[in-house]
Write an enzyme that holds these catalytic residues in place. Sequence first.
Site, PDB file in Angstrom:
ATOM      1  N   SER A 522     -34.171  -8.878 -64.462  1.00 30.91           N
ATOM      2  CA  SER A 522     -32.741  -8.928 -64.716  1.00 30.91           C
ATOM      3  C   SER A 522     -33.186  -7.143 -65.885  1.00 30.91           C
ATOM      4  O   SER A 522     -32.129  -5.972 -66.125  1.00 30.91           O
ATOM      5  CB  SER A 522     -32.491  -9.543 -65.600  1.00 30.91           C
ATOM      6  OG  SER A 522     -31.927 -10.428 -64.988  1.00 30.91           O
ATOM      7  N   SER A 727     -32.805 -11.140 -55.014  1.00 25.71           N
ATOM      8  CA  SER A 727     -32.929 -11.144 -56.202  1.00 25.71           C
ATOM      9  C   SER A 727     -31.275 -11.177 -56.751  1.00 25.71           C
ATOM     10  O   SER A 727     -31.464 -11.436 -58.145  1.00 25.71           O
ATOM     11  CB  SER A 727     -33.851  -9.337 -57.064  1.00 25.71           C
ATOM     12  OG  SER A 727     -32.877  -9.254 -55.891  1.00 25.71           O
ATOM     13  N   ASN A 730     -30.714 -15.282 -57.855  1.00 26.75           N
ATOM     14  CA  ASN A 730     -31.727 -15.754 -58.588  1.00 26.75           C
ATOM     15  C   ASN A 730     -32.469 -15.074 -59.345  1.00 26.75           C
ATOM     16  O   ASN A 730     -32.425 -15.954 -60.545  1.00 26.75           O
ATOM     17  CB  ASN A 730     -33.329 -16.422 -57.569  1.00 26.75           C
ATOM     18  CG  ASN A 730     -32.307 -17.398 -56.594  1.00 26.75           C
ATOM     19  OD1 ASN A 730     -31.695 -18.137 -56.773  1.00 26.75           O
ATOM     20  ND2 ASN A 730     -32.689 -16.874 -55.494  1.00 26.75           N
ATOM     21  N   TYR A 731     -31.756 -13.322 -59.794  1.00 26.80           N
ATOM     22  CA  TYR A 731     -33.350 -13.316 -60.641  1.00 26.80           C
ATOM     23  C   TYR A 731     -32.259 -12.367 -61.615  1.00 26.80           C
ATOM     24  O   TYR A 731     -32.661 -12.619 -63.170  1.00 26.80           O
ATOM     25  CB  TYR A 731     -34.910 -12.706 -60.129  1.00 26.80           C
ATOM     26  CG  TYR A 731     -34.804 -13.379 -59.664  1.00 26.80           C
ATOM     27  CD1 TYR A 731     -36.634 -14.255 -60.548  1.00 26.80           C
ATOM     28  CD2 TYR A 731     -35.554 -13.249 -57.837  1.00 26.80           C
ATOM     29  CE1 TYR A 731     -37.376 -14.588 -60.158  1.00 26.80           C
ATOM     30  CE2 TYR A 731     -36.086 -14.419 -58.131  1.00 26.80           C
ATOM     31  CZ  TYR A 731     -37.324 -14.841 -58.917  1.00 26.80           C
ATOM     32  OH  TYR A 731     -37.897 -15.891 -58.588  1.00 26.80           O
ATOM     33  N   ILE A 732     -30.839 -11.325 -61.110  1.00 34.47           N
ATOM     34  CA  ILE A 732     -30.199 -10.102 -61.905  1.00 34.47           C
ATOM     35  C   ILE A 732     -29.092 -11.441 -62.588  1.00 34.47           C
ATOM     36  O   ILE A 732     -28.243 -12.438 -61.326  1.00 34.47           O
ATOM     37  CB  ILE A 732     -29.676  -9.228 -60.908  1.00 34.47           C
ATOM     38  CG1 ILE A 732     -31.450  -8.810 -60.391  1.00 34.47           C
ATOM     39  CG2 ILE A 732     -29.013  -8.374 -61.777  1.00 34.47           C
ATOM     40  CD1 ILE A 732     -30.954  -8.254 -59.163  1.00 34.47           C
TER      41      ILE A 732
END
Length: 773
Positions: A522, A727, A730-732
């Site tokens: 992020s 991403s 799940n990640y950003i």
Amino acid sequence: MSDSSNDDIPLSQRTQDKRKRKLKVEKEESDFSEDEVPLKKRGKKAKEAVIRNTVKSAPAIKKQKSETKVVPHPSTAPSIKTNGTTNGKAMKAESDLNSAPAVSLAKKKGGKKSSATDDEGKTEQEQEEEEAYRWWEAEQNDGSIKWTTLSHKGVLFPPPYEPLPKHVKLQYDGKPVDLPIEAEEVAGFFGAMLETEHAKNPVFQKNFFEDFKTVLKKAGGANVEITKFEKCDFNDMFNYFEAKRIEKKNIPNAEKKRIKAEKDKLEEMYKICYLDGRKEVVGNFRIEPPGLFRGRGSHPKTGKLKARVMPEQVTINIGAEAEVPQPPDGHKWAEVKHDSTVSWLATWKENINGATKYVFLAANSSLKGMSDFKKFEKARQLKNHIDAIREDYRRELKDEKMVNRQRATAMYLIDVLALRAGGEKGEDEADTVGCCSLRYEHVTFKPPNIVVLDFLGKDSIRFYQEVKVDNQVYKNLKLFKRDPKREGDELFDRLDPPSLNKHLQNYMPGLTAKVFRTYNASKTMQDQLKKIPNRGTVNEKMVAFNAANRAVAILCNHQRTVSKSHEQSVGKIEDKILEIKFQRFRLKMQLAQLDPSMKKKDPAFFERDPELTDEVIDRLIDLIITREREKVTKKVLKENEKKVADGEKGLSEKEIEKETREKLKAVDELAEGYKKEKKSDFKKPVVSVASPEKLQQQIEKLSERAINTTLQLKDKEDNSTVALTTSKINYIDPRLTVMFSKKFNVPIEKLFSKTLREKFKWAIESADENWTF
DNA sequence: TCACTCACTTAGTAACCTAACG
DNA sequence: CGTTAGGTTACTAAGTGAGTGA
């Protein structure tokens, strides 16, 4: 270079004197001796033993984050609808989340339906009421109780096996085999996969065949004794399935729709459940059908039979007050429980690895949303500690205690390279690693300070990177590979995820290795987005956004296999570029003819692009001509069709042919023209043209197109092996994307697909253009 | 402590759908 | 308007990390 041999001296002080050096090394070893024992065998006390601030230049540890700037914080206020779930515990453990309050109170409190954008108006009124629940505005509980009431309809079992028609048989050694249906089903699983990579994998074949024989034997055997996989011919089955597939594809559209509607109706009841009285969507209500286990990478069990799951193996979790869903006729559930501390609705155990499978709510549900939210808040919190953490591990890279040094080095890798924790894996799983499980063979060195990491990570995706690392990290990794260690030995033999995580908790409650991935992903996204200038078209902004997204995906090593069509479509674009350059070259030559003085002034400009060889040009001309021909042919046909449609009399086939031939003459001329031009080395353009000014304009345009198309090609190439979605999902932090959308005026629909908009509703409705991670 | 279980997130790909293309 | 390329969703394997109990 010359000191590369010194590199395996761990500590900073080096000596030229060999003998001394030797002593030094021994000394170091004895320094470490206390924890010489690898983790597994170690006794507990070794752990806390040394107080490590004896280290020479260690600056004071400042781990307790400075008095967290108390951001005046909009909503501790309990909000509108407090529902049954909210027990008194409001945000207890999360006290530190202060700086990151539950999403700021959204503007429109009322919970009125926000924007009509995606719910088509016809949806039932009642639904609005239910879906208006905005959990992110409600008080957060600590999450240990997931619900107070829960009702659902259970799970959907796959249909029973449908035997093959009599004539479709396994052939063994050239002879048709009469298989009992249990065995036929298993053979069919393989037959259906005949053309896949799996079916060519010897391990897959072996595992399948063993299980197939077992099933066959249990079912009483066949008319032919089956002992050798090589003698089995599954082609009949394969062809049968293939034919069925095509048949299915050819069902008229209306019929297809009807079938689908019917199926949807049957499944509807399973799709939804009621959690604390509110309607929620269930994710995977289907029991996984039997088949052959498709393990990834070189999984030792790949190809084994994944058995049909019976109701007797399925446990249902449901509110005590709710009606228990009926198991299929003549069957019973394994168990029915009422456990409100878990979020699953049903569970069973899979037979191959003994892994537990669950039926959960969908990604857009409140439960998933809340934990997603918490995940990102936790990651955001890490920013308050990251400096201290980095400072500490940098210092501890030189710690004299091996455990600490390993831990610090691992933290460096996790932080900088976004490695996963890397837990231990069993014999019967694919051999993949993460940080803590890295082995001797996964790391090599390129002096002075480049480390080459090459290993298979999750899903057997290769991680390959040559990275310049901190000198001390370089030294440490060399040290961890030192002498007694051989291929197969763990680099971090004093470290495992639990001990690493335990250490991390000291900095921040809930901090674990995986949080670093979220944080760095992020953070990277935010930094990348900051660099994007707020101008240009939506499309240009999209390209920039995707580039930022890609940086994150690369950081996290999210890959995908290139599609079969990729090469082909790249080829097409390459041809397109060549053609543009070719046409540009022709125009340039024309210009040179019209105004020879220009060529004298700037001969380089008129040079032929090196990639435009004679052969390439021939091919391009060919390409152009065939394309033109096709165009003409199609046009004639189309015009004729139109005539017929308009009620006029159509042409006969002969007439069509004639007409086409007529029109093709123009194309033939064109072809002639190109040939002539080429013969004159493009000095004599056949179709002579416009003014030099016009020509220059055209040339410029083509140049622009060449650049654009080349860029497009690069983008495609860059993206071909990188998966952006993982991403993004799940990640950003989705609020970053929402911020971008609002600040840059890019419609959110362009950034999030429908399901992602639902999943990230909380973000869309709570973040504004100034939101920061 | 350690091995194992349990719950839940993260991951790539197959299957499906849809919009651009010819 | 049928194809097809490319995007989206469904699927399920493969991770992480907490908890448990001997």
